[in-house]
Design a protein around this motif. Structure first.
Motif, PDB file in Angstrom:
ATOM      1  N   ARG A 237       2.318 -47.166 -26.761  1.00 33.15           N
ATOM      2  CA  ARG A 237       1.695 -47.704 -25.557  1.00 33.15           C
ATOM      3  C   ARG A 237       2.517 -47.288 -24.349  1.00 33.15           C
ATOM      4  N   GLU A 239       3.400 -47.418 -20.062  1.00 37.73           N
ATOM      5  CA  GLU A 239       3.485 -48.421 -19.015  1.00 37.73           C
ATOM      6  C   GLU A 239       2.277 -48.353 -18.085  1.00 37.73           C
ATOM      7  N   ASN A 241      -1.158 -48.556 -16.384  1.00 34.85           N
ATOM      8  CA  ASN A 241      -2.515 -48.486 -16.953  1.00 34.85           C
ATOM      9  C   ASN A 241      -2.790 -47.162 -17.661  1.00 34.85           C
ATOM     10  N   LYS A 367     -10.156 -53.245 -23.093  1.00 34.14           N
ATOM     11  CA  LYS A 367      -8.917 -53.692 -22.480  1.00 34.14           C
ATOM     12  C   LYS A 367      -7.723 -53.253 -23.328  1.00 34.14           C
ATOM     13  N   THR A 368      -6.616 -52.933 -22.650  1.00 35.34           N
ATOM     14  CA  THR A 368      -5.436 -52.417 -23.336  1.00 35.34           C
ATOM     15  C   THR A 368      -4.725 -53.486 -24.146  1.00 35.34           C
ATOM     16  N   SER A 369      -4.757 -54.723 -23.663  1.00 34.67           N
ATOM     17  CA  SER A 369      -3.979 -55.791 -24.282  1.00 34.67           C
ATOM     18  C   SER A 369      -4.865 -56.732 -25.085  1.00 34.67           C
ATOM     19  N   ARG A 371      -3.730 -59.830 -25.690  1.00 34.99           N
ATOM     20  CA  ARG A 371      -3.289 -61.169 -25.314  1.00 34.99           C
ATOM     21  C   ARG A 371      -4.225 -61.777 -24.275  1.00 34.99           C
ATOM     22  N   THR A 393     -10.170 -55.067 -27.642  1.00 30.74           N
ATOM     23  CA  THR A 393      -8.775 -55.159 -27.223  1.00 30.74           C
ATOM     24  C   THR A 393      -7.909 -54.314 -28.147  1.00 30.74           C
ATOM     25  N   ASP A 395      -4.083 -54.168 -29.949  1.00 30.18           N
ATOM     26  CA  ASP A 395      -2.862 -54.872 -30.311  1.00 30.18           C
ATOM     27  C   ASP A 395      -1.825 -53.832 -30.717  1.00 30.18           C
ATOM     28  N   TRP A 396      -0.889 -53.520 -29.791  1.00 33.67           N
ATOM     29  CA  TRP A 396       0.058 -52.421 -29.977  1.00 33.67           C
ATOM     30  C   TRP A 396       1.329 -52.903 -30.667  1.00 33.67           C
TER      31      TRP A 396
END
Length: 575
Positions: A237, A239, A241, A367-369, A371, A393, A395-396
């Motif tokens: 992942r 930093e 976006n 979405k990247t995240s 959470r 989503t 989860d990395w």
């Protein structure tokens, strides 16, 4: 949108600034208070002594040293009353920049038992600057003053100088709420127009902007429908976006989506806001272009390493996410033509949204995240317009990522009380070992109704006792509960007390007192209980060793329980 009306008359305000010994108002000292009255130029400066801390830790910020505070005194109520009179603190709005000033005044007043805070009306005009919470920190008060041509900014802050700078900055805002957006190299400041249609994504990331829009709370209920694990040495992942934008673009390419062109609408909408200035920020932009195959190309040589890393991750993903892409194509969108960046506008709420992927029947947001999926509730609600709604989503973890697709239900609802939910969870955790649950909770200062899971008995306990692990069912475990607690929890009335006459009550106190003197003197002194009158009256006492009799005050005898003639009892006191 009806933007709040803000007066700019100097007669309506006083400006307050505090210098502190840290950021925690309950743990760090308030070092100075400064007040400025802009209409007549009246000033007030006051250093305050250290109270909570041993030394001054913020000298490099505010220039205040421990020597500056030597001999200073705290505010007393008379000082506060004079300030209210001289600066009209209860009739004017108290202007400040940032939330620190009000917090420190509130807690200082509470700590010193000063009255008056409840009559003050504070206005944090930092809320007039609507910027993203993910900024680089360059949008400081000092930088804003420089951007608006306000002179006098100093690297070392002093209370009165900050008061005057804040007043000049407030005047420069001219009662307008400003939208601060990050361009490639600059912050762009624009005065918000009531006709502006706000992007729904801003409502989640621009806290001060979100406060201006009255709208229903949107709840989200997700149900997982698909999961795919992707792994490899190059999977990582990035930093900011980078990951979200590039992975979304790769999926678009593999799906063969049709991208909607909304550029003209977006430009025209933004131009409704009047530009009022700009300022450089500290973020170094990375310029890249998307290639038809989903990879990226950096425009500058210094970014080539980042290009290689991104393309390595995308390359490692491409083959592995083919089942994910097929699920999106066939199951979510049923083989229909998929549109990227579809624009939806809610004219009534003046809110717009851009859908990542959509058809006439369904919407998918990427979405990247993984959470806090609830933070995307509003975006999905304003995109949906009655369609099925999905959220993907990521989860990395090190060397791998889980792609998770959930079908979500979004609808207006009642906003949950997160503070209450957290308190109940804390209590539930503390009670878990005793097989007790929370039956009803109002606040940490009110009785908490609890229920035994084994016998069903309900009773009231206090918040501190539950947290301390002292809550036990009085029915199942009477041996572990005091008689008083058992009576309280089971509703058993207290046995009636034996009524005594005033004479009997005095005799009982006299016997208790005589026993204390005997204990403290090691049995050397004997009090005549019939001579006892009260806590500061003479009492007759006799030394059992030498027979000396005298009449000291009762409180003095307890403090010095020995014979003044032979010293009997003194050794026991010293021992």
């Amino acid at each position: 949108m009806g933007l709040p009306s803000i007066s700019t008359s100097p007669a309506d305000y006083v400006v307050l600034d505090v210098e502190t010994n840290g950021l925690k108002s309950k743990e760090d000292d308030l070092l100075s208070v400064s007040i400025y009255k802009p209409d007549d130029g009246r000033e007030y400066n006051r250093f305050l002594p250290l109270d909570l801390n041993r030394d001054v830790y913020t000298t490099d910020i505010n220039g205040i040293t421990k020597r500056d505070l030597k001999g200073k005194t705290h505010l007393v109520q008379e000082d506060v009353d004079e300030l209210f009179s001289a600066f009209e603190l209860d009739r004017r709005t108290i202007l400040h920049y940032g939330g620190l000033d009000e917090r420190f005044i509130r807690d200082y007043f509470a700590r010193r038992n000063l009255a008056g805070y409840e009559r003050m009306h504070f206005f944090n005009f930092k809320r007039m600057i609507c910027s993203t919470k993910f900024s680089d920190g360059s949008l400081s008060k000092d930088r804003l003053c420089e951007a608006f041509g306000i002179e006098g900014v100093s690297s070392v802050h002093t209370g009165m100088n900050d008061c005057k700078l804040e007043w000049q900055l407030f005047k420069a805002l001219d009662g307008r709420y400003l939208l601060a957006t990050m361009r490639a190299f600059n912050w762009q400041f624009s005065a918000l127009d009531p006709g502006y249609i706000v992007p729904v994504s801003y409502l989640n990331t621009f806290p001060n902007l979100s406060r201006l829009y009255e709208r229903p709370y949107i709840s989200l209920e997700p149900k997982e429908v698909y999961r795919l694990n992707v792994s490899g040495d190059d999977i990582r992942r990035f930093e900011t976006n980078f990951s979200g934008v590039t992975v979304e673009r790769l999926i678009d390419v593999m799906l063969g989506v049709k991208t909607q062109d909304n550029l003209d609408f977006l430009r025209e909408n933004y131009r409704k806001n009047k530009p009022v200035g700009r300022m450089k920020h500290d973020t170094r932009p990375v310029f890249m272009t998307f290639n038809p195959d989903g990879t990226v190309t950096a425009k500058r040589d210094e970014d080539k390493q980042r290009e290689r890393e991104l393309n390595a991750t995308l390359g490692a993903m491409r083959g592995q996410i083919a089942p994910l892409v097929e699920f999106i194509r066939s199951t979510i969108f049923c083989g229909k033509e998929i549109v990227a960046q579809e624009l939806t506008v809610n004219e009534e709420m003046r809110i717009m949204a851009l859908c990542d992927l959509s058809t006439d029947d369904a919407v998918l947001e990427i979405k990247t995240s993984a959470r806090h999926p609830e933070q995307y509730a509003e975006q999905l609600f304003y995109e949906a317009r009655g369609r099925k709604t999905y959220l993907m989503t990521m989860d990395w973890r090190f060397g791998e990522v889980d792609f998770v697709i959930s079908e979500v239900a979004v609808a207006p609802g009642e906003k949950p009380d997160k503070r209450r939910e957290k308190a109940v969870q804390t209590l539930s955790t503390a009670l878990e070992g005793e097989e007790i649950e929370v039956a009803a909770y109002d606040s940490s200062t009110s009785p908490v109704k609890v229920r035994c899971k084994e016998c069903g008995h309900e009773w009231e306990e206090t918040y501190p006792r539950i947290k301390a692990g002292k809550c036990v069912c009085p029915v199942c475990h009477p041996d572990r509960v005091s008689a008083r607690r058992t009576r309280h929890a089971t509703g058993t009335p207290r046995p009636p007390r034996e009524k005594m006459t005033p004479e009997q009550a005095l005799a009982k106190r006299a016997q208790r007192y005589a026993g204390k003197v005997s204990d403290r003197s090691g049995g050397a002194l004997a009090v005549d209980a019939t001579s006892y009158i009260g806590g500061r009256d003479p009492v007759k006492v006799c030394c059992s060793k030498c027979g000396y009799t005298w009449m000291p005050r009762t409180d003095h005898l307890l403090a010095r329980p020995f014979c003044p003639k032979c010293g009997a009892g003194r050794q026991d006191v010293l021992r």
